[in-house]
Scaffold this motif. Structure first.
Motif, mmCIF file in Angstrom:
data_model
loop_
_atom_site.group_PDB
_atom_site.id
_atom_site.type_symbol
_atom_site.label_atom_id
_atom_site.label_comp_id
_atom_site.label_asym_id
_atom_site.label_seq_id
_atom_site.Cartn_x
_atom_site.Cartn_y
_atom_site.Cartn_z
ATOM 1 N N ASP A 40 10.440 75.095 49.438
ATOM 2 C CA ASP A 40 10.662 73.797 50.054
ATOM 3 C C ASP A 40 11.855 73.093 49.426
ATOM 4 O OD1 ASP A 40 8.197 73.699 51.774
ATOM 5 O OD2 ASP A 40 7.249 73.903 49.816
ATOM 6 N N SER A 41 12.079 73.348 48.123
ATOM 7 C CA SER A 41 13.223 72.792 47.398
ATOM 8 C C SER A 41 13.781 73.847 46.463
ATOM 9 C CB SER A 41 12.810 71.560 46.578
ATOM 10 O OG SER A 41 12.279 70.542 47.390
ATOM 11 N N CYS A 83 8.932 69.693 37.184
ATOM 12 C CA CYS A 83 8.422 69.894 38.541
ATOM 13 C C CYS A 83 6.969 70.354 38.511
ATOM 14 C CB CYS A 83 9.289 70.922 39.282
ATOM 15 S SG CYS A 83 10.879 70.280 39.879
ATOM 16 N N GLN A 86 10.256 63.012 52.568
ATOM 17 C CA GLN A 86 10.041 63.924 53.692
ATOM 18 C C GLN A 86 8.635 63.774 54.263
ATOM 19 O OE1 GLN A 86 11.138 67.976 52.866
ATOM 20 N NE2 GLN A 86 10.009 68.784 54.609
ATOM 21 N N GLY A 142 16.676 68.596 49.646
ATOM 22 C CA GLY A 142 15.906 69.652 48.994
ATOM 23 C C GLY A 142 16.727 70.570 48.128
ATOM 24 N N ARG A 190 21.617 65.088 43.451
ATOM 25 C CA ARG A 190 21.296 65.170 44.881
ATOM 26 C C ARG A 190 22.518 65.633 45.657
ATOM 27 N NH1 ARG A 190 18.708 60.764 45.555
ATOM 28 N NH2 ARG A 190 16.653 61.557 46.182
ATOM 29 N N VAL A 193 8.878 75.058 44.693
ATOM 30 C CA VAL A 193 10.227 74.830 44.168
ATOM 31 C C VAL A 193 10.706 76.099 43.485
ATOM 32 C CG1 VAL A 193 11.666 73.466 42.607
ATOM 33 C CG2 VAL A 193 9.751 72.386 43.801
ATOM 34 N N VAL A 244 13.901 66.083 43.297
ATOM 35 C CA VAL A 244 12.964 66.907 44.065
ATOM 36 C C VAL A 244 11.737 66.084 44.451
ATOM 37 C CG1 VAL A 244 11.363 68.858 43.927
ATOM 38 C CG2 VAL A 244 13.707 69.128 43.115
ATOM 39 N N ASP A 301 12.694 63.403 47.079
ATOM 40 C CA ASP A 301 12.978 64.011 48.383
ATOM 41 C C ASP A 301 11.700 64.451 49.077
ATOM 42 O OD1 ASP A 301 15.647 63.560 48.076
ATOM 43 O OD2 ASP A 301 16.193 65.645 47.647
ATOM 44 N N GLN A 302 10.784 65.046 48.327
ATOM 45 C CA GLN A 302 9.536 65.493 48.933
ATOM 46 C C GLN A 302 8.674 64.309 49.377
ATOM 47 O OE1 GLN A 302 8.354 68.608 49.775
ATOM 48 N NE2 GLN A 302 10.475 69.197 49.351
#
Length: 453
Positions: free
Chosen positions: A263-264, A22, A446, A409, A404, A6, A439, A442-443
């Protein structure tokens, strides 16, 4: 094992919060900040013997997310919160009163104060009490409230111009950085309900007891490193671009230019800078962010050769002075008394010459504090924050984006996003926490992990 990489762009309170959270969630985190230090708009500098904060950034007891961050940074013992809300209110003519709460269940905790507030007539005080009860019934999330101003709503309730100036505006100006006529009623309802009316102790005022650079910047830097967050200072993100399922972030540093991969990405910068960074991405509504505009705050700093008041802070009516704070101890001043006048919604002062402001505020302070008439001014200077907050006017609720975005991401953070709060330290921290949650969700989504929003 890392759950992904991130990149957080922006080292203010929102970015610091997002980066810490995070990291706690197991991500590899890199934090980018264009300045040579963390803390964003809340910072300090040295002038002679003084450590000067650019703004006052006092807070309320109800700022639980913000005080939670301070605990996470290990500096919660560096703040002082009133045992009971207490604000002296002064005027140049010598008339004075006090706004304070009683230890009674809300909303009765304010009734004795409102009825005894000598800056208003008895009739005005009675109407203020009735208006407060009506305000307590409002829902700050009602979109209709964002269509009108606090000033309009108060006029509809029959509040006098004096009551608006001497009470409602006194508090709203400091909380919303806007005059009542220019302040969203939805945000005003949030401030007055959650911050004053709903809970007995919510409005107790907290004041940092150390410079902001130490409270926020230094403590955040230390805690982020301990959490394993990579920090790049003097590092400017130039854009954010899609790359496969992730992102590329071109950056410029003293050592040259490079491209970071992630990735984000959490964009935790002011709204105008955020719009520029995401210009290459398909995010609807980016153009509307500019309509949030900005509102300035100006601070007038005066160092006297002797004490001129025993008050830690005070509000002032019928004067160019709005709020004044004694910063002597916090700044490390070796002698005399160091006062700071904080001016919200300071459009008419933000570009004024320093000598003009000197000639305006030195006599004004002498009118409020008689002992200042015999004191010598050792130093006088001004700090200006042209974009201290977004302009918290009617209609801004529809302009503030969620964390969001339409690009998986890519996440937004900052007090200007849709936190439900005004542009405050509390809103900034809440936005950073929410960004980290997005985050994480979303991860998980995914990678096929069942999630609930």
């Amino acid at each position: 094992m890392s759950r992904g990489r991130v990149v957080v762009v922006g080292g203010g309170l929102a970015g610091v919060t997002a980066a810490l959270r995070c990291a706690e969630l197991g991500f590899e985190v890199e934090l980018l900040e264009t300045r040579p230090r963390l803390g964003g708009a809340t910072y300090s500098f040295v002038r002679g013997d003084l450590v000067v904060d650019t703004g006052q950034h006092v807070f309320l007891r109800c700022y639980t997310a913000y005080t939670g961050l301070l605990q996470r940074l290990g500096v919660a013992d560096s703040i002082s919160v009133q045992s009971r809300f207490h604000v002296p209110v002064l005027s140049p003519g010598g008339q004075a009163s006090v706004l304070c709460r009683w230890n009674l269940p809300a909303p009765a905790h304010l009734t004795p104060t409102l009825l005894g507030y000598r800056m208003l007539t008895a009739a005005e005080r009675m109407r203020v009490a009735r208006t407060a009860l009506a305000l307590r019934r409002l829902d700050p999330a009602d979109p209709a409230l964002d269509d009108i101003s606090l000033g309009q709503w108060l006029r509809q309730r029959g509040e006098s111009p004096r009551a608006v100036d001497a009470l409602w505006g006194l508090l709203a100006l400091a909380a919303l950085n806007a005059e009542p006529a220019d302040a969203s009623m939805a945000l005003a309802a949030k401030v007055f309900r959650f911050g004053v009316l709903d809970t007995t102790d919510s409005a107790d005022i907290g004041i940092p007891q150390v410079p902001l650079g130490q409270l926020h910047g230094e403590a955040a830097h230390r805690t982020l490193l301990e959490a394993g967050v990579g920090i790049r200072l003097r590092c400017k993100a130039r854009a954010i671009r899609r790359s496969g399922e992730g992102f590329q972030v071109p950056v410029r540093e003293n050592t040259g230019e490079s491209v970071l991969t992630a990735d984000s990405v959490v964009v935790a910068v002011p709204h105008r800078a955020a719009a520029t960074l995401v210009a290459d991405l398909p995010i609807p509504g980016v153009a509307t962010w500019a309509k949030l505009s900005a509102a300035p705050i100006v601070n007038v700093h005066v160092l006297y050769d002797r004490p001129v008041t025993s008050l830690e802070m005070a509000a002032v009516l019928d004067s160019p002075v709005q709020w004044v704070f004694d910063r002597t101890s916090i700044s490390g001043a070796p002698r005399g008394q160091y006062l700071v006048v904080s001016l919200s919604a300071a459009q008419k002062h933000v570009q004024a010459r320093t000598d003009y402001l000197h000639d305006l505020f030195i006599p004004a302070l002498r009118q409020v504090f008689p002992h200042a008439r015999s004191a010598r001014v050792l130093d006088f200077f001004v700090t200006r924050e042209p974009s201290a907050t977004f302009r918290q006017a009617p209609g801004t609720g529809a302009l503030r984006p969620q964390a969001r975005t339409a690009v998986p991401g890519l996440v937004l953070a900052g007090a200007w996003t849709a936190t439900g709060w005004p542009d405050t330290t509390e809103g900034a921290v809440l936005s950073g926490t929410r960004a980290a949650e997005v985050v994480d969700l979303d991860q998980r989504s995914q990678h096929g992990v069942e999630v609930t929003a």
